[in-house]
Design an enzyme around this catalytic site. Structure first.
Site, PDB file in Angstrom:
ATOM      1  N   HIS A  25       0.807  -1.222   0.000  1.00  0.00           N
ATOM      2  CA  HIS A  25       0.000   0.000   0.000  1.00  0.00           C
ATOM      3  C   HIS A  25       0.838   1.268   0.000  1.00  0.00           C
ATOM      4  O   HIS A  25       0.414   2.302  -0.484  1.00  0.00           O
ATOM      5  CB  HIS A  25      -0.974  -0.028   1.170  1.00  0.00           C
ATOM      6  CG  HIS A  25      -2.011  -1.074   0.976  1.00  0.00           C
ATOM      7  ND1 HIS A  25      -1.898  -2.328   1.511  1.00  0.00           N
ATOM      8  CD2 HIS A  25      -3.133  -1.067   0.228  1.00  0.00           C
ATOM      9  CE1 HIS A  25      -2.933  -3.044   1.125  1.00  0.00           C
ATOM     10  NE2 HIS A  25      -3.697  -2.305   0.344  1.00  0.00           N
ATOM     11  N   ARG A  31     -10.442   4.006  -2.033  1.00  0.00           N
ATOM     12  CA  ARG A  31     -10.020   3.336  -0.796  1.00  0.00           C
ATOM     13  C   ARG A  31     -10.313   4.299   0.357  1.00  0.00           C
ATOM     14  O   ARG A  31      -9.672   5.341   0.456  1.00  0.00           O
ATOM     15  CB  ARG A  31      -8.529   3.021  -0.837  1.00  0.00           C
ATOM     16  CG  ARG A  31      -8.130   1.976  -1.870  1.00  0.00           C
ATOM     17  CD  ARG A  31      -6.622   1.778  -1.830  1.00  0.00           C
ATOM     18  NE  ARG A  31      -6.181   0.585  -2.512  1.00  0.00           N
ATOM     19  CZ  ARG A  31      -5.629   0.580  -3.735  1.00  0.00           C
ATOM     20  NH1 ARG A  31      -5.479   1.700  -4.406  1.00  0.00           N
ATOM     21  NH2 ARG A  31      -5.234  -0.554  -4.276  1.00  0.00           N
ATOM     22  N   ARG A  74     -15.148   1.869  -1.675  1.00  0.00           N
ATOM     23  CA  ARG A  74     -14.917   0.617  -0.946  1.00  0.00           C
ATOM     24  C   ARG A  74     -14.941   0.907   0.550  1.00  0.00           C
ATOM     25  O   ARG A  74     -14.263   1.827   1.013  1.00  0.00           O
ATOM     26  CB  ARG A  74     -13.577   0.000  -1.336  1.00  0.00           C
ATOM     27  CG  ARG A  74     -13.395  -1.381  -0.721  1.00  0.00           C
ATOM     28  CD  ARG A  74     -12.104  -2.014  -1.127  1.00  0.00           C
ATOM     29  NE  ARG A  74     -10.975  -1.341  -0.525  1.00  0.00           N
ATOM     30  CZ  ARG A  74      -9.707  -1.633  -0.818  1.00  0.00           C
ATOM     31  NH1 ARG A  74      -9.437  -2.555  -1.715  1.00  0.00           N
ATOM     32  NH2 ARG A  74      -8.726  -0.987  -0.229  1.00  0.00           N
ATOM     33  N   GLU A 104     -10.348 -10.916  -4.188  1.00  0.00           N
ATOM     34  CA  GLU A 104      -8.916 -10.727  -3.897  1.00  0.00           C
ATOM     35  C   GLU A 104      -8.350 -11.824  -3.002  1.00  0.00           C
ATOM     36  O   GLU A 104      -7.243 -11.695  -2.500  1.00  0.00           O
ATOM     37  CB  GLU A 104      -8.660  -9.338  -3.304  1.00  0.00           C
ATOM     38  CG  GLU A 104      -9.524  -8.979  -2.119  1.00  0.00           C
ATOM     39  CD  GLU A 104      -9.283  -7.550  -1.626  1.00  0.00           C
ATOM     40  OE1 GLU A 104      -8.322  -6.907  -2.053  1.00  0.00           O
ATOM     41  OE2 GLU A 104     -10.075  -7.096  -0.783  1.00  0.00           O
ATOM     42  N   ASN A 129      -3.710  -7.357  -6.358  1.00  0.00           N
ATOM     43  CA  ASN A 129      -2.591  -7.208  -5.407  1.00  0.00           C
ATOM     44  C   ASN A 129      -2.693  -8.255  -4.306  1.00  0.00           C
ATOM     45  O   ASN A 129      -1.748  -8.980  -4.015  1.00  0.00           O
ATOM     46  CB  ASN A 129      -2.601  -5.823  -4.765  1.00  0.00           C
ATOM     47  CG  ASN A 129      -2.683  -4.715  -5.782  1.00  0.00           C
ATOM     48  OD1 ASN A 129      -2.270  -4.902  -6.920  1.00  0.00           O
ATOM     49  ND2 ASN A 129      -3.223  -3.577  -5.396  1.00  0.00           N
ATOM     50  N   ASP A 130      -3.867  -8.299  -3.698  1.00  0.00           N
ATOM     51  CA  ASP A 130      -4.043  -9.290  -2.640  1.00  0.00           C
ATOM     52  C   ASP A 130      -4.213 -10.688  -3.215  1.00  0.00           C
ATOM     53  O   ASP A 130      -3.771 -11.664  -2.612  1.00  0.00           O
ATOM     54  CB  ASP A 130      -5.253  -8.929  -1.768  1.00  0.00           C
ATOM     55  CG  ASP A 130      -4.877  -7.874  -0.736  1.00  0.00           C
ATOM     56  OD1 ASP A 130      -3.805  -8.015  -0.125  1.00  0.00           O
ATOM     57  OD2 ASP A 130      -5.639  -6.916  -0.555  1.00  0.00           O
ATOM     58  N   ARG A 183       2.940  -8.882  -0.098  1.00  0.00           N
ATOM     59  CA  ARG A 183       3.091  -7.893  -1.170  1.00  0.00           C
ATOM     60  C   ARG A 183       3.989  -6.720  -0.791  1.00  0.00           C
ATOM     61  O   ARG A 183       4.435  -5.972  -1.646  1.00  0.00           O
ATOM     62  CB  ARG A 183       1.710  -7.377  -1.592  1.00  0.00           C
ATOM     63  CG  ARG A 183       0.919  -6.820  -0.436  1.00  0.00           C
ATOM     64  CD  ARG A 183      -0.549  -6.650  -0.775  1.00  0.00           C
ATOM     65  NE  ARG A 183      -0.822  -5.347  -1.345  1.00  0.00           N
ATOM     66  CZ  ARG A 183      -2.033  -4.837  -1.478  1.00  0.00           C
ATOM     67  NH1 ARG A 183      -3.087  -5.547  -1.117  1.00  0.00           N
ATOM     68  NH2 ARG A 183      -2.217  -3.661  -1.993  1.00  0.00           N
ATOM     69  N   CYS A 202      -8.964  -3.905 -10.475  1.00  0.00           N
ATOM     70  CA  CYS A 202      -8.540  -2.640  -9.857  1.00  0.00           C
ATOM     71  C   CYS A 202      -7.225  -2.785  -9.099  1.00  0.00           C
ATOM     72  O   CYS A 202      -6.795  -1.875  -8.411  1.00  0.00           O
ATOM     73  CB  CYS A 202      -9.631  -2.099  -8.935  1.00  0.00           C
ATOM     74  SG  CYS A 202     -10.002  -3.182  -7.564  1.00  0.00           S
TER      75      CYS A 202
HETATM   76  C1  PEP Z   1      -6.014  -5.335  -4.357  1.00  0.00           C
HETATM   77  O1  PEP Z   1      -5.808  -6.068  -3.399  1.00  0.00           O
HETATM   78  O2  PEP Z   1      -5.654  -5.599  -5.525  1.00  0.00           O
HETATM   79  C2  PEP Z   1      -6.714  -4.058  -4.164  1.00  0.00           C
HETATM   80  C3  PEP Z   1      -7.053  -3.306  -5.179  1.00  0.00           C
HETATM   81  O3  PEP Z   1      -6.950  -3.664  -2.878  1.00  0.00           O
HETATM   82  P1  PEP Z   1      -5.811  -3.002  -1.951  1.00  0.00           P
HETATM   83  O4  PEP Z   1      -4.604  -2.798  -2.818  1.00  0.00           O
HETATM   84  O5  PEP Z   1      -6.360  -1.752  -1.413  1.00  0.00           O
HETATM   85  O6  PEP Z   1      -5.610  -4.050  -0.905  1.00  0.00           O
HETATM   86 MG    MG Z   2      -6.812  -5.644  -1.568  1.00  0.00          MG
END
Ligand code: PEP
Ligand code: MG
Length: 641
Positions: free
Chosen positions: A249, A356, A392, A497, A520-521, A531, A568
């Protein structure tokens, strides 16, 4: 992205460089003193100021070039004013101290595990020091004394620790011993461990980030997402840290702010000194400390080239995102903080695909109430007009730990495995008052724009059902109170995710109105790779066939029901991955605003039938390396083979 601003520091460098000259900018006295101020920072660094050029390769996380002077954030003291407590608070203070000791041990353990990558000389110096620190975090006089001061002196834990450390230091220094330097070193060691404890007890963020001189390149052991949210992109030319991964993040926040950044730079804090000049290339993932004339010239050229490229991409703003065969693709923006709203407009985004809301909860000691949240959402909706805004609800937990809040809301969330614990929707369902306030705030502004609501970290259809019950209950309550709501409530969608959600996507699709695939998750949980962890970043790979197969399964589940589905995660902002994503059936991508022009340029060069053929070819592969080759070779003809 950053070039014009980055020119500022480059231009200003002459004067600033001259002002600093060869003087010690504060880097030399720091290692041992500053170690306690940062999680896993090396506690000591060589006393002599380094002058030689030193290039470090890290992880490229936010493109752009910065030429400026290093500002090492590690010298910021934790603020811990003296504090007394009531007798009834003794137990809680003891517990705070125990938690801070555990965290400090963890930090030192992590640092120790990183020693192996340092030069032998540094290892020899640091290893015994670390052992001494760890001993002091055991059954030491420091901790016994601090606990006693909490109990009998009714002192807050940080005050007790500082008082006890000073008492021990004074005792050491009063010893009859000719080795004064040795005594001072021992006293400093006690003070240092006290400072580490104090920092952890006060959860001190890098508060003085706002005081960073304009045009600086910020250097830190680690930056949390909350720290990054405090950065002012008009003042900071670049960021480099030792820790961190490409899609953590912090990285996302830095990209969103448009600050050229390189994370995961091994040995950076050892070598960088405040006031040193540096050239940072956020596209290549390098930082050159104390550059010679050649490296400086290369940096200036890269800066000019970046500015030129940006100007070229800006011309795409008004052109539609359609493929050569006329297929429209929706390009939306992810929003981390409201300060990005102007960037979103400049980038030509068709709405916000992921807002977010964590920013509302960061860097504060209380919760934003319904009214404060309503105002924040209204501001965004107003700025976006009729464009879609996907809000979200709070995804708190995992690495997005908002330290100041953890005391009051979910003290248990930081379990042994925070990413697998009470994160995202799980926390919200356990604390429905949080979810209710957020739903209510969004519903109150629902008729002011085109809004949707997104649920984070879903793993089960039953969680979505339960969230929907809360949602409808809140809507009924508001209507009873006379609040006007649209006849059809805003859609309620799910982040896909986790591997569990992806594989249960057909069942979850029956409960949800739309999907947003969070790659990402999804990559993190599928591959069991943190990550945000530099040490394993080489294993973090959204193109791993396991991740792609999960994405494909979830996408097809949505498409079968004609349900909207977007991507996303950070994958969506990588132009090279666009052919594959379109080929998998995705027609909506949400990314950091600055990535939109490049992605649009790619979309406008593609033919959907080619993309579909390409995706089929990629999905036949089981070797991640081969997939990388195919993706990188797209367009060269190699993907057809
Ligand atoms: C993700 O996990 O890809 C996502 C968009 O949410 P975040 O990056 O806020 O965890
Ligand atoms: Mg995520």
């Amino acid at each position: 992205m950053k070039s014009e601003k980055a020119e500022g520091p480059a231009g200003a460098l002459g004067a600033r460089g001259a002002a600093h000259g060869g003087a010690n900018g504060g880097g030399a006295h720091g290692g041992a003193e500053r170690a306690a101020e940062r999680g896993t920072e090396a506690p000591r660094k060589p006393a002599a100021r380094q002058t030689r050029e030193h290039a470090i390769r890290g992880i490229a996380v936010a493109p752009g070039i910065a030429i400026g002077l290093i500002y090492d954030t590690s010298e910021i003291p934790a603020e811990a004013p003296r504090r007394n407590i009531q007798p009834g608070q003794v137990e809680a203070e003891r517990q705070r101290l125990t938690d801070a000791v555990a965290l400090s041990r963890k930090q030192l353990g992590k640092l120790k595990s990183r020693l192996a990558i340092l030069p032998e000389e540094a290892q020899e110096e640091l290893a015994p020091l670390l052992d001494a620190y760890v001993l002091m975090l055991g059954n030491s006089r420091l901790l016994r004394g601090a606990r006693k001061r909490i109990e009998t002196g009714l002192l807050a834990a940080e005050t007790a620790v500082q008082d006890e450390a000073e008492a021990i230091a004074a005792l050491i220094l009063s010893a009859r011993d000719d080795d004064r330097a040795g005594l001072k070193r021992r006293a400093d060691e006690v003070r240092e461990i006290a400072r580490r404890l104090t920092r952890n007890l006060t959860a001190t963020p890098f508060r003085s980030l706002k005081d960073v001189p304009e045009g600086s390149i910020l250097v830190a052991e680690e930056l949390t997402p909350a720290d990054a949210a405090l950065l002012d992109p008009s003042r900071i030319a670049g960021v480099a840290t030792e820790e961190g991964g490409a899609d953590g993040h912090t990285a996302i926040m830095l990209r969103a702010l448009g600050i050229p950044s390189v994370l995961g730079c091994v040995g950076l804090t050892e070598s960088a000194q405040r006031g040193d000049q540096a050239v940072l290339d956020g596209s290549a993932g390098t930082i050159v400390l104390r550059p010679g004339e050649a490296a400086l010239e290369k940096g200036r050229e890269a800066l000019a080239a970046f500015a030129k490229e940006r100007a070229k991409l800006a011309k795409l703003r008004r052109l539609p995102a359609v493929t050569t065969d006329g297929e429209p693709v929706e390009l939306q923006a992810n929003l981390e903080i409201p300060a990005e709203l102007p960037l979103i407009a400049q980038a030509g985004a068709q709405g916000i695909g992921l807002l977010r809301t964590e920013f509302l909860f960061m860097n504060r000691e209380d919760l934003p109430d319904e009214e404060a949240q309503t105002q924040a959402y209204a501001q965004v909706l107003e700025a976006m007009g009729t464009d879609q805004v996907t809000i979200r609800v709070l995804d708190w937990g995992g690495e997005k730990d908002m330290e100041a809040l953890s005391q009051g809301i979910a003290p248990t969330h930081a379990g042994p495995n925070p990413a697998l614990g009470l994160r995202g929707l799980r926390l919200l369902l356990k604390r429905p008052e949080l979810l209710e306030a957020q739903f209510a705030a969004i519903l109150r502004v629902a008729d002011r724009g085109n809004v949707r609501i997104l649920l984070p970290l879903v793993t089960n259809p039953s969680e979505v059902k339960e969230a929907r019950e809360v949602y409808e209950r809140v809507a009924r309550r508001l209507r009873r109170k006379g609040v006007h709501l649209p006849d059809r409530l805003p859609e309620l969608g799910c982040m896909i995710e986790t591997p569990g959600a992806a594989l249960a996507a057909d069942a979850i699709a029956l409960e949800a109105d739309f999907f947003a695939i969070g790659t990402n998750d999804l990559a993190m949980y599928t591959l069991a790779v943190d990550r945000a962890e530099a040490e394993v970043s080489h294993l973090y790979d959204p193109l791993h066939p396991a991740v792609l197969r999960l994405m494909q399964f979830a996408t097809e589940a949505a498409l079968r029901l004609r349900m909207p589905v977007s991507v996303c995660g950070e994958m969506a902002g990588n132009p090279r991955l666009v052919p594959l994503l379109l080929g998998l059936g995705i027609r909506c991508l949400s990314m950091n605003a600055s990535a939109i022009p490049r992605v649009k340029q790619m979309v406008r060069s593609l033919d959907i039938a080619d993309c579909a053929r390409f995706a089929r070819r990629v999905m036949e592969q089981s070797d991640p390396q081969r997939i990388h080759e195919l993706v990188m070779g797209f367009g060269s003809g190699s993907e057809k083979g």
